[in-house]
Design a protein around this motif. Sequence first.
Motif, PDB file in Angstrom:
ATOM      1  N   ARG A   1       0.768  -1.174   0.013  1.00  0.00           N
ATOM      2  CA  ARG A   1       0.140  -0.148  -0.128  1.00  0.00           C
ATOM      3  C   ARG A   1       0.947   1.421   0.047  1.00  0.00           C
ATOM      4  NH1 ARG A   1      -3.455  -0.662   5.193  1.00  0.00           N
ATOM      5  NH2 ARG A   1      -3.205  -2.998   4.437  1.00  0.00           N
ATOM      6  N   VAL A   2       2.128   1.249   0.620  1.00  0.00           N
ATOM      7  CA  VAL A   2       2.809   2.206   0.699  1.00  0.00           C
ATOM      8  C   VAL A   2       3.285   2.444  -0.691  1.00  0.00           C
ATOM      9  CG1 VAL A   2       5.324   3.226   1.305  1.00  0.00           C
ATOM     10  CG2 VAL A   2       3.659   2.170   3.065  1.00  0.00           C
ATOM     11  N   THR A   3       3.847   1.453  -1.335  1.00  0.00           N
ATOM     12  CA  THR A   3       4.554   1.664  -2.906  1.00  0.00           C
ATOM     13  C   THR A   3       3.433   2.009  -3.940  1.00  0.00           C
ATOM     14  OG1 THR A   3       6.018  -0.257  -2.347  1.00  0.00           O
ATOM     15  CG2 THR A   3       5.529   0.292  -4.832  1.00  0.00           C
ATOM     16  N   GLU A   4       2.308   1.584  -3.759  1.00  0.00           N
ATOM     17  CA  GLU A   4       0.990   2.187  -4.538  1.00  0.00           C
ATOM     18  C   GLU A   4       0.741   3.539  -4.327  1.00  0.00           C
ATOM     19  OE1 GLU A   4      -1.864  -0.689  -3.594  1.00  0.00           O
ATOM     20  OE2 GLU A   4      -1.262  -2.169  -4.945  1.00  0.00           O
ATOM     21  N   TYR A   5       0.823   4.049  -3.127  1.00  0.00           N
ATOM     22  CA  TYR A   5       0.566   5.526  -2.842  1.00  0.00           C
ATOM     23  C   TYR A   5       1.693   6.387  -3.233  1.00  0.00           C
ATOM     24  CZ  TYR A   5       0.106   9.833  -0.060  1.00  0.00           C
ATOM     25  OH  TYR A   5      -0.241  10.988   0.140  1.00  0.00           O
ATOM     26  N   LEU A   6       2.908   5.861  -3.266  1.00  0.00           N
ATOM     27  CA  LEU A   6       4.029   6.712  -3.849  1.00  0.00           C
ATOM     28  C   LEU A   6       3.981   6.894  -5.444  1.00  0.00           C
ATOM     29  CD1 LEU A   6       6.994   5.508  -1.648  1.00  0.00           C
ATOM     30  CD2 LEU A   6       5.817   7.623  -1.494  1.00  0.00           C
ATOM     31  N   VAL A   7       3.657   5.742  -6.055  1.00  0.00           N
ATOM     32  CA  VAL A   7       3.247   5.814  -7.358  1.00  0.00           C
ATOM     33  C   VAL A   7       2.144   6.766  -7.840  1.00  0.00           C
ATOM     34  CG1 VAL A   7       2.508   4.342  -9.448  1.00  0.00           C
ATOM     35  CG2 VAL A   7       4.213   3.522  -7.838  1.00  0.00           C
ATOM     36  N   GLU A   8       1.047   6.705  -6.905  1.00  0.00           N
ATOM     37  CA  GLU A   8      -0.063   7.681  -7.230  1.00  0.00           C
ATOM     38  C   GLU A   8       0.181   9.071  -7.015  1.00  0.00           C
ATOM     39  OE1 GLU A   8      -3.107   6.375  -4.600  1.00  0.00           O
ATOM     40  OE2 GLU A   8      -3.513   4.688  -5.359  1.00  0.00           O
ATOM     41  N   GLU A   9       1.248   9.391  -6.197  1.00  0.00           N
ATOM     42  CA  GLU A   9       1.380  10.874  -5.800  1.00  0.00           C
ATOM     43  C   GLU A   9       2.556  11.128  -6.741  1.00  0.00           C
ATOM     44  OE1 GLU A   9      -0.052  12.945  -4.119  1.00  0.00           O
ATOM     45  OE2 GLU A   9      -1.431  11.544  -3.321  1.00  0.00           O
ATOM     46  N   GLY A  10       3.458   9.993  -7.459  1.00  0.00           N
ATOM     47  CA  GLY A  10       4.397  10.580  -8.421  1.00  0.00           C
ATOM     48  C   GLY A  10       5.655  10.710  -7.656  1.00  0.00           C
ATOM     49  N   ILE A  11       5.862  10.269  -6.414  1.00  0.00           N
ATOM     50  CA  ILE A  11       7.037  10.395  -5.611  1.00  0.00           C
ATOM     51  C   ILE A  11       7.965   9.176  -6.030  1.00  0.00           C
ATOM     52  CG2 ILE A  11       7.977  10.790  -3.397  1.00  0.00           C
ATOM     53  CD1 ILE A  11       5.372  11.859  -2.285  1.00  0.00           C
ATOM     54  N   SER A  12       9.274   9.636  -6.457  1.00  0.00           N
ATOM     55  CA  SER A  12      10.051   8.308  -6.576  1.00  0.00           C
ATOM     56  C   SER A  12      10.968   8.073  -5.613  1.00  0.00           C
ATOM     57  CB  SER A  12      11.126   8.879  -7.947  1.00  0.00           C
ATOM     58  OG  SER A  12      11.592  10.288  -7.497  1.00  0.00           O
ATOM     59  N   ARG A  13      11.468   6.976  -5.468  1.00  0.00           N
ATOM     60  CA  ARG A  13      12.232   6.423  -4.443  1.00  0.00           C
ATOM     61  C   ARG A  13      13.934   6.365  -4.859  1.00  0.00           C
ATOM     62  NH1 ARG A  13       8.692   1.938  -1.731  1.00  0.00           N
ATOM     63  NH2 ARG A  13       8.498   2.674   0.212  1.00  0.00           N
ATOM     64  N   LEU A  14      14.570   6.755  -3.824  1.00  0.00           N
ATOM     65  CA  LEU A  14      16.093   6.197  -4.082  1.00  0.00           C
ATOM     66  C   LEU A  14      16.364   4.830  -3.484  1.00  0.00           C
ATOM     67  CD1 LEU A  14      18.898   7.315  -4.721  1.00  0.00           C
ATOM     68  CD2 LEU A  14      19.193   8.014  -2.256  1.00  0.00           C
ATOM     69  N   GLU A  15      16.772   4.153  -4.626  1.00  0.00           N
ATOM     70  CA  GLU A  15      17.148   2.743  -4.184  1.00  0.00           C
ATOM     71  C   GLU A  15      18.032   2.874  -3.151  1.00  0.00           C
ATOM     72  OE1 GLU A  15      15.566   0.071  -5.128  1.00  0.00           O
ATOM     73  OE2 GLU A  15      14.206   1.084  -6.394  1.00  0.00           O
ATOM     74  N   TRP A  16      17.847   1.823  -2.046  1.00  0.00           N
ATOM     75  CA  TRP A  16      18.724   1.909  -0.920  1.00  0.00           C
ATOM     76  C   TRP A  16      19.447   0.602  -0.719  1.00  0.00           C
ATOM     77  CZ3 TRP A  16      20.814   6.235   0.840  1.00  0.00           C
ATOM     78  CH2 TRP A  16      21.403   6.132   2.012  1.00  0.00           C
ATOM     79  N   PRO A  17      20.716   0.141  -0.693  1.00  0.00           N
ATOM     80  CA  PRO A  17      21.222  -1.060   0.108  1.00  0.00           C
ATOM     81  C   PRO A  17      20.690  -1.542   1.418  1.00  0.00           C
ATOM     82  CG  PRO A  17      23.037   0.465  -0.180  1.00  0.00           C
ATOM     83  CD  PRO A  17      21.627   1.204  -0.628  1.00  0.00           C
TER      84      PRO A  17
END
Length: 289
Positions: free
Chosen positions: A228-244
């Motif tokens: 649900r968090v990933t889907e919300y970020l996609v809806e809002e157009g907020i990209s993520r910084l990939e993190w090791p």
Amino acid sequence: DTKQLFRFSSLEVRKHSKFRFRRSGSVSRTHGGGRQWVTTPNQDRCLTLHAHRNCFMPAVSLQNDLQDATGVRVSTQTVRRRLHEVGLRTRRPAVRVPLSRAHKLARLQWATEHHRWIMNQWGTVLFTDESRFCVNFLDRRRRVWHRPGERNLPQNVKHVRIGGSSVMVWGGISMCGRTELVIIENGSLTGQRYRDEILRSVVRLYAGAMWPDCVLMDDNAGPHRARRVTEYLVEEGISRLEWPARSPDLNPIEHIWEQLQSRVQWTALLEEWQAIPQQNIQNLISSMH
């Protein structure tokens, strides 16, 4: 009177020099015996070896173990003195997250991909994290015996847990400023709470007010990677910084938590968060390269 005193002193020196020459065949001074050591060289080596094998053991425990092993009773100051003579001193241990080979390779790959980022790129990142602050501020950090330069040896590294009453908080920092500090109350942080109480209530508004191309940095904790968090970020157009994985040391906000912990009192947590100079945040993000 001064001349007579000088003659008398010279006479005494020659007299003692003759006696020394007759006794040892040399007129050079020898060091006085002083107080005899309680421990033998073998016992000193035993103490050093025991401190190496049990590097987190305090001096009083080493004192008792030496007595049990050799029958010699010494003071804790003698124990410290013997260990100091071979370069062993108590220092705060390094604290780290255990890393597998896969973790190390992922961290190296991430660093290789990002070490050429310019400040304009780092300036768009909102670094976020949760941290737990101890209410009673009990210091349970232990000391470790090691020589200079041996701080990061595996046997000298310790994981420190925060005990007692505590409060969980969430915050975010960027080159432009910081978010409000969110206190996570009434249970643990879940994916739904992370979306509703943090992303929707804080991150979305902060990112929209500061810049349109905000990049969110949150680690790989379970609530952060909920569907649900990933889907919300996609809806809002907020990209993520990939993190090791297992890389909290790469996040500059960890240093802010440390600064906050050193300054905070329970009744002033929110005020101290706002009191940390923005220049400190900018310096930490500027050091990402």
